[in-house]
Structures are given as structure tokens and as C-alpha cells.
Design an enzyme around this catalytic site. Sequence first.
Site, PDB file in Angstrom:
ATOM      1  N   SER A 145       0.879  -1.172   0.000  1.00 16.67           N
ATOM      2  CA  SER A 145       0.000   0.000   0.000  1.00 16.67           C
ATOM      3  C   SER A 145       0.914   1.219   0.000  1.00 16.67           C
ATOM      4  O   SER A 145       2.076   1.135   0.425  1.00 16.67           O
ATOM      5  CB  SER A 145      -0.932  -0.006   1.213  1.00 16.67           C
ATOM      6  OG  SER A 145      -0.205  -0.154   2.407  1.00 16.67           O
ATOM      7  N   GLU A 170       1.362   5.478   0.741  1.00 12.30           N
ATOM      8  CA  GLU A 170       0.828   6.659   1.436  1.00 12.30           C
ATOM      9  C   GLU A 170       1.292   7.940   0.743  1.00 12.30           C
ATOM     10  O   GLU A 170       2.472   8.071   0.410  1.00 12.30           O
ATOM     11  CB  GLU A 170       1.316   6.638   2.898  1.00 12.30           C
ATOM     12  CG  GLU A 170       0.778   7.802   3.714  1.00 12.30           C
ATOM     13  CD  GLU A 170       1.108   7.645   5.188  1.00 12.30           C
ATOM     14  OE1 GLU A 170       0.867   6.566   5.767  1.00 12.30           O
ATOM     15  OE2 GLU A 170       1.620   8.620   5.767  1.00 12.30           O
ATOM     16  N   ASP A 220      -1.312  14.905  16.324  1.00 10.39           N
ATOM     17  CA  ASP A 220      -0.379  15.625  17.206  1.00 10.39           C
ATOM     18  C   ASP A 220      -1.018  16.918  17.683  1.00 10.39           C
ATOM     19  O   ASP A 220      -1.895  17.464  17.029  1.00 10.39           O
ATOM     20  CB  ASP A 220       0.922  15.925  16.444  1.00 10.39           C
ATOM     21  CG  ASP A 220       1.742  14.665  16.268  1.00 10.39           C
ATOM     22  OD1 ASP A 220       1.908  13.925  17.255  1.00 10.39           O
ATOM     23  OD2 ASP A 220       2.188  14.406  15.139  1.00 10.39           O
ATOM     24  N   PHE A 236      13.271  14.277  11.776  1.00 11.32           N
ATOM     25  CA  PHE A 236      11.917  13.819  12.062  1.00 11.32           C
ATOM     26  C   PHE A 236      11.938  12.620  13.016  1.00 11.32           C
ATOM     27  O   PHE A 236      11.085  12.492  13.893  1.00 11.32           O
ATOM     28  CB  PHE A 236      11.189  13.499  10.756  1.00 11.32           C
ATOM     29  CG  PHE A 236       9.739  13.195  10.974  1.00 11.32           C
ATOM     30  CD1 PHE A 236       8.898  14.158  11.517  1.00 11.32           C
ATOM     31  CD2 PHE A 236       9.218  11.950  10.684  1.00 11.32           C
ATOM     32  CE1 PHE A 236       7.559  13.888  11.750  1.00 11.32           C
ATOM     33  CE2 PHE A 236       7.886  11.659  10.918  1.00 11.32           C
ATOM     34  CZ  PHE A 236       7.047  12.635  11.452  1.00 11.32           C
ATOM     35  N   HIS A 251       3.653  -1.201   3.824  1.00 12.45           N
ATOM     36  CA  HIS A 251       3.062   0.128   3.587  1.00 12.45           C
ATOM     37  C   HIS A 251       4.227   1.088   3.331  1.00 12.45           C
ATOM     38  O   HIS A 251       5.115   1.229   4.176  1.00 12.45           O
ATOM     39  CB  HIS A 251       2.276   0.558   4.828  1.00 12.45           C
ATOM     40  CG  HIS A 251       1.571   1.870   4.684  1.00 12.45           C
ATOM     41  ND1 HIS A 251       0.397   2.031   3.977  1.00 12.45           N
ATOM     42  CD2 HIS A 251       1.869   3.113   5.164  1.00 12.45           C
ATOM     43  CE1 HIS A 251       0.002   3.288   4.026  1.00 12.45           C
ATOM     44  NE2 HIS A 251       0.881   3.970   4.742  1.00 12.45           N
TER      45      HIS A 251
HETATM   46  P1  FAD Z   1      -3.011   7.061  19.864  1.00 15.46           P
HETATM   47  O1  FAD Z   1      -3.087   5.741  19.220  1.00 15.46           O
HETATM   48  O2  FAD Z   1      -4.249   7.618  20.479  1.00 15.46           O
HETATM   49  O3  FAD Z   1      -1.880   7.048  20.954  1.00 15.46           O
HETATM   50  C1  FAD Z   1      -0.552   6.755  20.575  1.00 15.46           C
HETATM   51  C2  FAD Z   1       0.262   6.398  21.780  1.00 15.46           C
HETATM   52  O4  FAD Z   1       0.411   7.537  22.629  1.00 15.46           O
HETATM   53  C3  FAD Z   1      -0.392   5.351  22.585  1.00 15.46           C
HETATM   54  O5  FAD Z   1       0.326   4.183  22.406  1.00 15.46           O
HETATM   55  C4  FAD Z   1      -0.427   5.821  24.001  1.00 15.46           C
HETATM   56  O6  FAD Z   1       0.279   4.934  24.823  1.00 15.46           O
HETATM   57  C5  FAD Z   1       0.243   7.160  23.971  1.00 15.46           C
HETATM   58  N1  FAD Z   1      -0.635   8.135  24.566  1.00 15.46           N
HETATM   59  C6  FAD Z   1      -1.680   8.729  23.978  1.00 15.46           C
HETATM   60  N2  FAD Z   1      -2.248   9.593  24.820  1.00 15.46           N
HETATM   61  C7  FAD Z   1      -1.532   9.527  25.959  1.00 15.46           C
HETATM   62  C8  FAD Z   1      -1.612  10.174  27.196  1.00 15.46           C
HETATM   63  N3  FAD Z   1      -2.569  11.098  27.430  1.00 15.46           N
HETATM   64  N4  FAD Z   1      -0.680   9.873  28.138  1.00 15.46           N
HETATM   65  C9  FAD Z   1       0.262   8.955  27.891  1.00 15.46           C
HETATM   66  N5  FAD Z   1       0.398   8.304  26.730  1.00 15.46           N
HETATM   67  C10 FAD Z   1      -0.488   8.590  25.790  1.00 15.46           C
HETATM   68  N6  FAD Z   1      -0.582  12.490  12.037  1.00 15.46           N
HETATM   69  C11 FAD Z   1      -1.373  13.397  11.389  1.00 15.46           C
HETATM   70  O7  FAD Z   1      -1.556  14.523  11.879  1.00 15.46           O
HETATM   71  N7  FAD Z   1      -1.946  13.088  10.177  1.00 15.46           N
HETATM   72  C12 FAD Z   1      -1.793  11.878   9.592  1.00 15.46           C
HETATM   73  O8  FAD Z   1      -2.336  11.640   8.509  1.00 15.46           O
HETATM   74  C13 FAD Z   1      -0.989  10.895  10.256  1.00 15.46           C
HETATM   75  N8  FAD Z   1      -0.812   9.660   9.729  1.00 15.46           N
HETATM   76  C14 FAD Z   1      -0.103   8.720  10.429  1.00 15.46           C
HETATM   77  C15 FAD Z   1      -0.008   7.412   9.914  1.00 15.46           C
HETATM   78  C16 FAD Z   1       0.700   6.427  10.594  1.00 15.46           C
HETATM   79  C17 FAD Z   1       0.772   5.025  10.003  1.00 15.46           C
HETATM   80  C18 FAD Z   1       1.352   6.744  11.824  1.00 15.46           C
HETATM   81  C19 FAD Z   1       2.153   5.709  12.551  1.00 15.46           C
HETATM   82  C20 FAD Z   1       1.264   8.033  12.345  1.00 15.46           C
HETATM   83  C21 FAD Z   1       0.532   9.029  11.672  1.00 15.46           C
HETATM   84  N9  FAD Z   1       0.389  10.319  12.189  1.00 15.46           N
HETATM   85  C22 FAD Z   1      -0.391  11.260  11.513  1.00 15.46           C
HETATM   86  C23 FAD Z   1       1.074  10.713  13.427  1.00 15.46           C
HETATM   87  C24 FAD Z   1       0.167  10.571  14.669  1.00 15.46           C
HETATM   88  O9  FAD Z   1      -0.918  11.467  14.560  1.00 15.46           O
HETATM   89  C25 FAD Z   1       1.012  10.891  15.898  1.00 15.46           C
HETATM   90  O10 FAD Z   1       1.973   9.913  16.116  1.00 15.46           O
HETATM   91  C26 FAD Z   1       0.214  11.190  17.165  1.00 15.46           C
HETATM   92  O11 FAD Z   1       1.106  11.731  18.134  1.00 15.46           O
HETATM   93  C27 FAD Z   1      -0.429   9.975  17.805  1.00 15.46           C
HETATM   94  O12 FAD Z   1      -1.560   9.580  17.109  1.00 15.46           O
HETATM   95  P2  FAD Z   1      -2.073   8.074  17.300  1.00 15.46           P
HETATM   96  O13 FAD Z   1      -3.324   7.885  16.561  1.00 15.46           O
HETATM   97  O14 FAD Z   1      -0.969   7.152  17.096  1.00 15.46           O
HETATM   98  O15 FAD Z   1      -2.433   8.154  18.863  1.00 15.46           O
END
Ligand code: FAD
Length: 303
Positions: free
Chosen positions: A19, A21, A113, A223, A273
Site C-alpha cells: 500500500s 501513502e 499531534d 523527524f 506500507h
Molecule cells: P493514539 O493511538 O491515540 O496514541 C498513541 C500512543 O500515545 C499510545 O500508544 C499511548 O500509549 C500514547 N498516549 C496517547 N495519549 C496519551 C496520554 N494522554 N498519556 C500517555 N500516553 C499517551 N498524524 C497526522 O496529523 N496526520 C496523519 O495523517 C498521520 N498519519 C499517520 C499514519 C501512521 C501510520 C502513523 C504511525 C502516524 C501518523 N500520524 C499522523 C502521526 C500521529 O498522529 C502521531 O503519532 C500522534 O502523536 C499519535 O496519534 P495516534 O493515533 O498514534 O495516537
Amino acid sequence: MNSSSRASAQDSSERIKVSFEFFPPKNGDMESQLWESITKLAPFQPDFVSVTYGAGGSTKQPTLNTVARICSETALAPAAHLTCVGSDKAAVDAVAREFQAVGVNHFVALRGDPPEGVGAAYQPFPGGYANGAELVAGLRALSDFEISVSAYPERHPESPDFATDIDMLKRKVDAGATRAITQFFFDNDTYERYVERVRRAGIYIPIVPGILPIHNFGQVARFSKLCGASIPDWLARRFDGLEKDAETRALVASAVAAEQVNDLVERGIDDFHFYTMNRAQLVYAICHMLGLRAEDTAVGAAA
Ligand code: FAD
């Protein structure tokens, strides 16, 4: 790589899935580059192509425009990234519906983020989804979407330990995620150890490795620091001294990524991916080396 492993990589090309991105373009030139890349890579018949969502929802419209064009002009299956940042639940749901209306049935559901940038403390938006797991549950309640989520082989920088990190992955799976895509990594042992931990935690969805071909080593190194991915010394050494030699850098980058994916194939991985950075050349070369062949299906082959 010896000759038997080379042969095994080729044997497995039949079952390899990929896939790709992309990120939404900011101007006309970037749009042309994006579509050149999509057109070049489409004949590999990827499982899906995903389009990222800008921090703070800043690229909702460009992301929507890009997936809409993918839906209308190609036969590719699109996935839209979606985050929880800066919007309440109703607004995020409304965006998901807009994506659905143009033909999206697959989301990469992310917390995102903080608007202040990576490293700042994340504060959920009032009335918003607080994390990836809540967003997955929200999307699941809307429709029978395919939902992918993030995974972090070196753990997310905010996670105090692996147990907390993997607990969030488990919550996302329990809420309905069916695939995780990893943050990029360069040490396959790290990925393998992570997958073992995930399986021990009773999580059985595919943990698809996210592969980042290195177009610009300095940028990747910067990064990596922010997102908690490590750069092995041997990798830095490979790019050392090539700052002014783009041609050799590209050759080294494709060799590095091909070594990484071929080693993963030997370890039994058959789904990749690619973070394309909207550039086709390195990803094309790596897919070709994986044994994939571009089928003669024009990008404009939408039904
Ligand atoms: P979550 O899955 O909600 O949490 C990630 C981790 O953070 C968890 O494992 C948890 O242990 C820890 N955590 C979360 N909240 C807390 C808390 N309050 N206290 C302690 N620990 C905590 N970003 C974008 O803006 N746009 C995108 O399109 C995008 N695409 C991405 C695609 C992939 C495949 C990946 C890996 C990342 C991508 N990101 C993107 C980055 C992502 O948004 C960031 O890494 C963000 O900081 C975490 O989002 P998440 O969904 O992984 O968070």
C-alpha cells in the site's frame, strides 16, 4: 543476501501486498508531482492508497479533494487518514461522512499531534475524541468502515513504557480496528520484537511495517528524533559524505530500503506500507526488487 534468500524473495512475490501513502498537495506543482507518482505506482495494484490528514485538520479540503480524485479517476482503493485534533466529535463525524460521500470506506484513524506541534502535551478538544481508540469507536458507530490505526515499534514518545503503548493498540483493536500500520523503523529486529510483544498481549491483527525510503537523510534524522524512531549508526554511515551527491544518495537509499524489505520477507512478512513522500522512483524500484511487476492497468481505469 545469498542466492537462496534471493530466490525465496522472488517466490514470495506472488503473495506480497503493498500500500502507498501520499500527502495532499499544497500547490499546483505539488499536485502534478503527486499525480505523476500515483500514475507511476498504480500499476503495482496496491491493496490501497492512503492520503494523510494535516495536523489540526489543516488539510481537510486538500485531503478530501485528493481522495475524491482518486475515487473518480482511478480504480485504486483509497483510505483517508483522519485525526481527532481541533474538532468535537460531531465535526469529526461530519468530516468522515464527507469522505464517505466521495467513496471512501477505509480510514486510517489517528489521534493526531497537538496543534502546537509534536512534543507538546496533547489536550483533547472539548467534546472531541480523546485518542485513537475513541475515534475508532466513533467511526465504527457511523458505518461498517475498514479501519486501520497506528502502531509504534519503538513506542510512541508519549508512552511511558511498552505496556501502556500496546494497551492503547489493544483498545483500538477492541474498538474495531482491523489493521495497524507502523511508524517507520530501520532495525527489523526492533519490529520483530515489537510484534512478539503485541501477539503476547493477545492482539492478532496485521501489524503492517511502514517503510520509509530515505529521500533526504538529514530530514529523516530530524523527524526521527521528534517521533521516537531511532537511526542506527550503520545507516547514518551509509549516507555520510553524500550530502552533495543526489544521484548516489538515491542509489544508496534504494539499496537500504530493498535490503530492509527483503530481510522482512525472509522473516515471513508479506504486506508493506510505503511512505512515498509523493515520490515514485524509490518505491517503484523497491517494489520491482520485491518481485512485483507493474500490471498494464492505466491509472484512469476507473469503472
Ligand atoms: P493514539 O493511538 O491515540 O496514541 C498513541 C500512543 O500515545 C499510545 O500508544 C499511548 O500509549 C500514547 N498516549 C496517547 N495519549 C496519551 C496520554 N494522554 N498519556 C500517555 N500516553 C499517551 N498524524 C497526522 O496529523 N496526520 C496523519 O495523517 C498521520 N498519519 C499517520 C499514519 C501512521 C501510520 C502513523 C504511525 C502516524 C501518523 N500520524 C499522523 C502521526 C500521529 O498522529 C502521531 O503519532 C500522534 O502523536 C499519535 O496519534 P495516534 O493515533 O498514534 O495516537
